[in-house]
Scaffold this motif. Sequence first.
Motif, PDB file in Angstrom:
ATOM      1  N   SER A 154      46.605  50.221  -1.812  1.00  0.00           N
ATOM      2  CA  SER A 154      45.864  49.206  -1.045  1.00  0.00           C
ATOM      3  C   SER A 154      44.562  49.810  -0.516  1.00  0.00           C
ATOM      4  CB  SER A 154      46.721  48.642   0.088  1.00  0.00           C
ATOM      5  OG  SER A 154      46.622  49.454   1.224  1.00  0.00           O
ATOM      6  N   LEU A 155      44.657  51.133  -0.146  1.00  0.00           N
ATOM      7  CA  LEU A 155      43.442  51.798   0.326  1.00  0.00           C
ATOM      8  C   LEU A 155      42.399  51.844  -0.775  1.00  0.00           C
ATOM      9  CD1 LEU A 155      44.737  54.785   2.434  1.00  0.00           C
ATOM     10  CD2 LEU A 155      43.148  53.026   3.178  1.00  0.00           C
ATOM     11  N   LYS A 156      42.901  52.144  -1.976  1.00  0.00           N
ATOM     12  CA  LYS A 156      41.980  52.201  -3.123  1.00  0.00           C
ATOM     13  C   LYS A 156      41.276  50.861  -3.302  1.00  0.00           C
ATOM     14  CE  LYS A 156      43.684  55.730  -6.263  1.00  0.00           C
ATOM     15  NZ  LYS A 156      44.725  55.923  -7.297  1.00  0.00           N
ATOM     16  N   GLY A 157      42.064  49.820  -3.171  1.00  0.00           N
ATOM     17  CA  GLY A 157      41.499  48.459  -3.306  1.00  0.00           C
ATOM     18  C   GLY A 157      40.438  48.214  -2.258  1.00  0.00           C
ATOM     19  N   ALA A 158      40.778  48.591  -1.025  1.00  0.00           N
ATOM     20  CA  ALA A 158      39.848  48.359   0.077  1.00  0.00           C
ATOM     21  C   ALA A 158      38.567  49.155  -0.154  1.00  0.00           C
ATOM     22  CB  ALA A 158      40.488  48.777   1.400  1.00  0.00           C
ATOM     23  N   ALA A 159      38.750  50.422  -0.590  1.00  0.00           N
ATOM     24  CA  ALA A 159      37.587  51.271  -0.814  1.00  0.00           C
ATOM     25  C   ALA A 159      36.700  50.681  -1.908  1.00  0.00           C
ATOM     26  CB  ALA A 159      38.026  52.678  -1.195  1.00  0.00           C
ATOM     27  N   ALA A 160      37.340  50.182  -2.944  1.00  0.00           N
ATOM     28  CA  ALA A 160      36.571  49.592  -4.054  1.00  0.00           C
ATOM     29  C   ALA A 160      35.789  48.395  -3.549  1.00  0.00           C
ATOM     30  CB  ALA A 160      37.500  49.181  -5.180  1.00  0.00           C
ATOM     31  N   ALA A 161      36.460  47.586  -2.704  1.00  0.00           N
ATOM     32  CA  ALA A 161      35.778  46.404  -2.156  1.00  0.00           C
ATOM     33  C   ALA A 161      34.575  46.849  -1.335  1.00  0.00           C
ATOM     34  CB  ALA A 161      36.733  45.600  -1.284  1.00  0.00           C
ATOM     35  N   ILE A 162      34.791  47.896  -0.543  1.00  0.00           N
ATOM     36  CA  ILE A 162      33.688  48.390   0.280  1.00  0.00           C
ATOM     37  C   ILE A 162      32.559  48.893  -0.612  1.00  0.00           C
ATOM     38  CG2 ILE A 162      32.971  50.189   1.903  1.00  0.00           C
ATOM     39  CD1 ILE A 162      35.762  49.962   3.151  1.00  0.00           C
ATOM     40  N   GLU A 163      32.969  49.636  -1.632  1.00  0.00           N
ATOM     41  CA  GLU A 163      31.946  50.161  -2.539  1.00  0.00           C
ATOM     42  C   GLU A 163      31.130  49.042  -3.157  1.00  0.00           C
ATOM     43  OE1 GLU A 163      34.093  52.785  -5.079  1.00  0.00           O
ATOM     44  OE2 GLU A 163      33.302  54.567  -4.068  1.00  0.00           O
ATOM     45  N   GLU A 164      31.837  47.976  -3.486  1.00  0.00           N
ATOM     46  CA  GLU A 164      31.121  46.853  -4.101  1.00  0.00           C
ATOM     47  C   GLU A 164      30.136  46.233  -3.121  1.00  0.00           C
ATOM     48  OE1 GLU A 164      32.426  42.856  -6.385  1.00  0.00           O
ATOM     49  OE2 GLU A 164      33.245  44.776  -6.979  1.00  0.00           O
ATOM     50  N   THR A 165      30.609  45.975  -1.892  1.00  0.00           N
ATOM     51  CA  THR A 165      29.670  45.416  -0.894  1.00  0.00           C
ATOM     52  C   THR A 165      28.500  46.366  -0.704  1.00  0.00           C
ATOM     53  OG1 THR A 165      31.649  45.702   0.446  1.00  0.00           O
ATOM     54  CG2 THR A 165      30.245  43.853   1.014  1.00  0.00           C
ATOM     55  N   LEU A 166      28.851  47.649  -0.715  1.00  0.00           N
ATOM     56  CA  LEU A 166      27.816  48.656  -0.525  1.00  0.00           C
ATOM     57  C   LEU A 166      26.745  48.542  -1.608  1.00  0.00           C
ATOM     58  CD1 LEU A 166      27.677  50.694   1.697  1.00  0.00           C
ATOM     59  CD2 LEU A 166      28.662  52.395   0.183  1.00  0.00           C
ATOM     60  N   GLN A 167      27.217  48.427  -2.818  1.00  0.00           N
ATOM     61  CA  GLN A 167      26.268  48.324  -3.941  1.00  0.00           C
ATOM     62  C   GLN A 167      25.408  47.073  -3.790  1.00  0.00           C
ATOM     63  OE1 GLN A 167      28.118  48.248  -7.774  1.00  0.00           O
ATOM     64  NE2 GLN A 167      26.187  48.479  -8.868  1.00  0.00           N
ATOM     65  N   GLU A 168      26.094  45.990  -3.452  1.00  0.00           N
ATOM     66  CA  GLU A 168      25.398  44.713  -3.285  1.00  0.00           C
ATOM     67  C   GLU A 168      24.322  44.844  -2.208  1.00  0.00           C
ATOM     68  OE1 GLU A 168      26.617  42.095  -5.062  1.00  0.00           O
ATOM     69  OE2 GLU A 168      25.737  40.308  -4.166  1.00  0.00           O
ATOM     70  N   LYS A 169      24.725  45.447  -1.104  1.00  0.00           N
ATOM     71  CA  LYS A 169      23.789  45.580   0.019  1.00  0.00           C
ATOM     72  C   LYS A 169      22.638  46.503  -0.365  1.00  0.00           C
ATOM     73  CE  LYS A 169      26.575  43.919   3.548  1.00  0.00           C
ATOM     74  NZ  LYS A 169      26.314  42.535   3.811  1.00  0.00           N
ATOM     75  N   GLU A 170      22.959  47.553  -1.084  1.00  0.00           N
ATOM     76  CA  GLU A 170      21.899  48.476  -1.469  1.00  0.00           C
ATOM     77  C   GLU A 170      20.891  47.806  -2.396  1.00  0.00           C
ATOM     78  OE1 GLU A 170      24.040  51.898  -2.748  1.00  0.00           O
ATOM     79  OE2 GLU A 170      23.936  52.811  -0.760  1.00  0.00           O
ATOM     80  N   ILE A 171      21.407  46.994  -3.286  1.00  0.00           N
ATOM     81  CA  ILE A 171      20.501  46.273  -4.186  1.00  0.00           C
ATOM     82  C   ILE A 171      19.663  45.282  -3.388  1.00  0.00           C
ATOM     83  CG2 ILE A 171      20.439  44.534  -6.014  1.00  0.00           C
ATOM     84  CD1 ILE A 171      22.572  46.194  -7.423  1.00  0.00           C
ATOM     85  N   ASP A 196      13.025  40.243 -18.095  1.00  0.00           N
ATOM     86  CA  ASP A 196      12.681  39.588 -16.832  1.00  0.00           C
ATOM     87  C   ASP A 196      13.396  38.256 -16.625  1.00  0.00           C
ATOM     88  OD1 ASP A 196      11.194  41.694 -16.087  1.00  0.00           O
ATOM     89  OD2 ASP A 196       9.242  40.722 -16.246  1.00  0.00           O
ATOM     90  N   LEU A 197      14.692  38.285 -16.908  1.00  0.00           N
ATOM     91  CA  LEU A 197      15.504  37.106 -16.592  1.00  0.00           C
ATOM     92  C   LEU A 197      15.502  36.924 -15.079  1.00  0.00           C
ATOM     93  CD1 LEU A 197      17.573  34.908 -17.177  1.00  0.00           C
ATOM     94  CD2 LEU A 197      19.314  36.664 -17.407  1.00  0.00           C
ATOM     95  N   PHE A 198      15.568  38.071 -14.370  1.00  0.00           N
ATOM     96  CA  PHE A 198      15.528  38.022 -12.906  1.00  0.00           C
ATOM     97  C   PHE A 198      14.216  38.611 -12.405  1.00  0.00           C
ATOM     98  CE2 PHE A 198      20.017  37.936 -13.879  1.00  0.00           C
ATOM     99  CZ  PHE A 198      20.476  36.942 -13.019  1.00  0.00           C
ATOM    100  N   HIS A 199      13.840  38.151 -11.221  1.00  0.00           N
ATOM    101  CA  HIS A 199      12.595  38.635 -10.644  1.00  0.00           C
ATOM    102  C   HIS A 199      12.769  40.028 -10.057  1.00  0.00           C
ATOM    103  CE1 HIS A 199       8.637  38.535  -8.994  1.00  0.00           C
ATOM    104  NE2 HIS A 199       9.069  38.655  -7.752  1.00  0.00           N
ATOM    105  N   ARG A 200      13.962  40.249  -9.484  1.00  0.00           N
ATOM    106  CA  ARG A 200      14.252  41.575  -8.922  1.00  0.00           C
ATOM    107  C   ARG A 200      15.622  42.007  -9.416  1.00  0.00           C
ATOM    108  NH1 ARG A 200      10.208  41.784  -5.123  1.00  0.00           N
ATOM    109  NH2 ARG A 200       9.780  39.861  -4.034  1.00  0.00           N
ATOM    110  N   GLN A 201      16.185  43.048  -8.783  1.00  0.00           N
ATOM    111  CA  GLN A 201      17.520  43.484  -9.169  1.00  0.00           C
ATOM    112  C   GLN A 201      18.501  42.332  -8.930  1.00  0.00           C
ATOM    113  OE1 GLN A 201      18.382  46.360 -10.639  1.00  0.00           O
ATOM    114  NE2 GLN A 201      16.167  46.689 -10.700  1.00  0.00           N
ATOM    115  N   PRO A 202      19.239  41.924  -9.979  1.00  0.00           N
ATOM    116  CA  PRO A 202      20.156  40.798  -9.790  1.00  0.00           C
ATOM    117  C   PRO A 202      21.343  41.203  -8.923  1.00  0.00           C
ATOM    118  CG  PRO A 202      20.408  41.735 -11.972  1.00  0.00           C
ATOM    119  CD  PRO A 202      19.242  42.438 -11.346  1.00  0.00           C
ATOM    120  N   LEU A 203      21.801  40.263  -8.106  1.00  0.00           N
ATOM    121  CA  LEU A 203      23.023  40.493  -7.341  1.00  0.00           C
ATOM    122  C   LEU A 203      24.208  40.121  -8.227  1.00  0.00           C
ATOM    123  CD1 LEU A 203      21.876  38.936  -3.960  1.00  0.00           C
ATOM    124  CD2 LEU A 203      21.836  41.332  -4.651  1.00  0.00           C
ATOM    125  N   LYS A 204      25.355  40.570  -7.808  1.00  0.00           N
ATOM    126  CA  LYS A 204      26.520  40.361  -8.660  1.00  0.00           C
ATOM    127  C   LYS A 204      26.806  38.873  -8.863  1.00  0.00           C
ATOM    128  CE  LYS A 204      30.815  42.605  -9.670  1.00  0.00           C
ATOM    129  NZ  LYS A 204      31.755  43.618  -9.207  1.00  0.00           N
TER     130      LYS A 204
END
Lengths: 351, 539
Positions: free
Chosen positions: B349-366, A54-62
């Motif tokens: 470059s597309l791969k890079g862009a896709a990876a960036a999108i995937e990362e934002t996606l993950q961030e947003k999903e979290i 529980d270092l973080f309260h929820r899922q940590p962001l990057k």
Amino acid sequence: MIKFIQTADIHLGLEPDKGSPWSEKRKKDIFRSFVNVVEQVKKEQADLLLIPGDLFHRQPLKRELKEVSSLFAEVAPAHVVLIAGNHDYLHPRSYYRNFPWPENVHMLMDEQLGKIRLPDLDTTVWGCSFWKPEDGRRIYRRERIREPGLHILLGHGGDEKHHPFSTEEIREAGYDYAAFGHIHRPGQLVPDRIVMSGALEPTDCNDFGPHGYWSGTLSKGGCRVQFHSVKNCEYKKREIPVTPKMGSYQILEQTKEALADREPWEISHVIFTGRRDSEVELPIEEAGQLQRVVKLLDKTQPDYQYDKLKEEHKGTLLELFIREMESREDSRLNEEALYYGVHAILEAMER
Amino acid sequence: MIIKEADIKKFGGLENRKIQFSPGINVIYGENEKGKTTLQQFLKAMLFGMEKKRGKMSASNPYMKYEPWDTPSYFVGSLLFETGGKEFYLERNFYHKENSARLVNTKDLEELSVEQGDLQMLLGGVSAAAYENTFCVFQEQKGPGKDLYEMIRDEKSNFSATGDGSFQLSRALALLGEEQKKTEKKQKELEQEREKKRKELAVKEEMLGEEIRQQQGKLCEKKAEMELWRKNILEKKVVLPERRQSEDTEQESGMLHEKRQWNPLIVAGIVCFLLNHLLRDMLKLPTGVWFLFQCVFALMAVWGIVMTARRKHGEQAERIRKEQARQEENRRKAQAEAGADDARANLQSLKGAAAAIEETLQEKEIQRENIQQQKGEYDQPGTEEKELMQKTEAARLACGILGNLAGGLRDEKDDLLNEQMSSILSCITGGKYDHVLLDEKKGVQNVVRMSSRNPECYSEATMQQIYFAFRMAAGRMLIREEPLPFLLDEAFSGYDEKRLTNVLKWLGGEENQILIFTCRHLEGEILRKEGIAFSEIRL
């Protein structure tokens, strides 16, 4: 001999008492305290920083992980070992899963009990992470360790739904030291052997008492731990004794007086106790507006002496009502219903 | 309460009379016009007062009836009575212009105030109407007045709590209802606040969801594009090496062609042309033939040369064409290669862009999951809200229980009244009638063999007996605090001897002081015969 520092249940990202004026400050305080603990590793030249969950309260962001990761990198060559607790559990998409930690940081991500060997310290750290918010397996029960070197367990849990364990189980497994997280009240479950870290800072207004982190030295000869309290915030209960003679104003004054000598870091629960005049309304709202008061609780009894009332009003509905309510099971609901009923009956009597 | 002595200065026909009473039964005997009813009216007026009324009703008003004809202002009397172990002296002037009352404790001579309600208190808070309808039975009355029914109804729905006031159930229930509403309102406010926060988070969640969808869309696009480029590169990679191979074979075949460029016709023609010289010399061929051969051979050689030249020319053209084609091919190849490089770069470059999108996606999903979790925390009411809910519930519970208890109590009172009426009537009628009940609508009912009837359906005497039972039972219900005397003026005149005996026996068992006004000796005789203690007073 190795020197270690232990802290758990930091709950980074949490805003305690959301909606209160100090909420934002507390969030920052929690992060600040964590930074202080990590810095302490360097200052004390400790070999190991243990974070049992529980270092973080929820899922940590990057970016949050990057932030702590850079902090951890600073303490190298000291090792940092951590596990995910039930709050920051390893969600399938968790950034924990493939975060590139610096070399000195080791996360025990297995759902089963796993280990990380630290050859330079001749130490093995055992532990596992939560993969879901609840996990009731008795994961720490195991056969006795026979391998040489020091063995430390990082555990998180202690209640039925979160990796339950008994101190006997841990003892029998033969760990030289076990550092636990999850329960927010710090304490030595077995002195110098099994230590519940407690939250670094109180995360909920019901986390009463002191909070902080632990430091210790560990060798084959044994372990010594010490608690260090962190004084950014402490929740305390303040009882305000009320008597039937006091009016609303007096009760408020009494409350103010009781809160005047508080430590600056205290946040109070105000609890009214004793007997109050049944006509007097407690200054709940006014007291709620006093500084650093998070909760108000009315535990006073209206000054009705039910036995006396029964005697005075024998054979009437009032007596009947009191008897009926008293024959019911003892519960807060019935108690309040009794009060409301008696109050209404007495009010409805023309005098 | 026991009335000890009445001192009548002037009240109707009675003048300067002192009459002593005993506890228990008093039989006041007097012939007609001796003042029995006057005495009864005097006692009642002393206890509850008497006022001169104006208007139509004034004729039947006791004041007018008992006002002294000769000395209207001398309308005075006093009473000595005992209650709660104390003796009191009560003096009244009924004269309407000097209406006054004096109440004194005879022991310590403490003056009490009738005006302030001291007498009322000694009478246990009983109203004149309640008394007149129950224990105080006037001669001319048949049934009790309608007042009594109302008083009983009130009594049943009010739950006299301490005797120093009446308790209104409806008020108590209304108070509890108010309390309920108050806490409920507060709780609803908190709930709304929580709901607001939840909605805010839901909006955030929604927004994140939308962003996630957009990002997913973008990711899909990028992936499709990547797929396209990948295919493109793949195609080019397949095409290029094939071309190269066919070119190689062509070149080789070209080389072979080069080697076979000498036409055999030319060779044969030249060889034969030269050989023809030798043959002419050796075979000594005629010149004509030789010449003919020579011509043929020369023609062959020329034909061969011509053919060769023609082919050579064609080959040259072909070579140029091929060279051109090769150059063209090379150009194309270079172009394609340059294109593939571009494609590779694009893909990268597309791969890079896709990876960036995937990362934002993950961030947003979290982020979205964290918000969902946070939102979930607002699903359940907080402690404060729960406390308020409990308070509401407690007020509701109290209200329900109070209502039920009151209902039960009302039924109990009903039962008690019916039971007492029945038992008194049964006593008087020697068990003939033993079931009387008070119906909300029909009034008092005598029940015989499961059917109920009005008292008026019976003989005059029985009717009187039913009402008597009703009055006494109602009196017990309404007059609880202080046992007031029974004032019974010719109440049993219609009774036969048997039932009179029964009723007197019943009276003998009562704790109240009893004043029986009668013009007959029968009551006294029966009491004596039955051995019931009583005092006799003659007017």
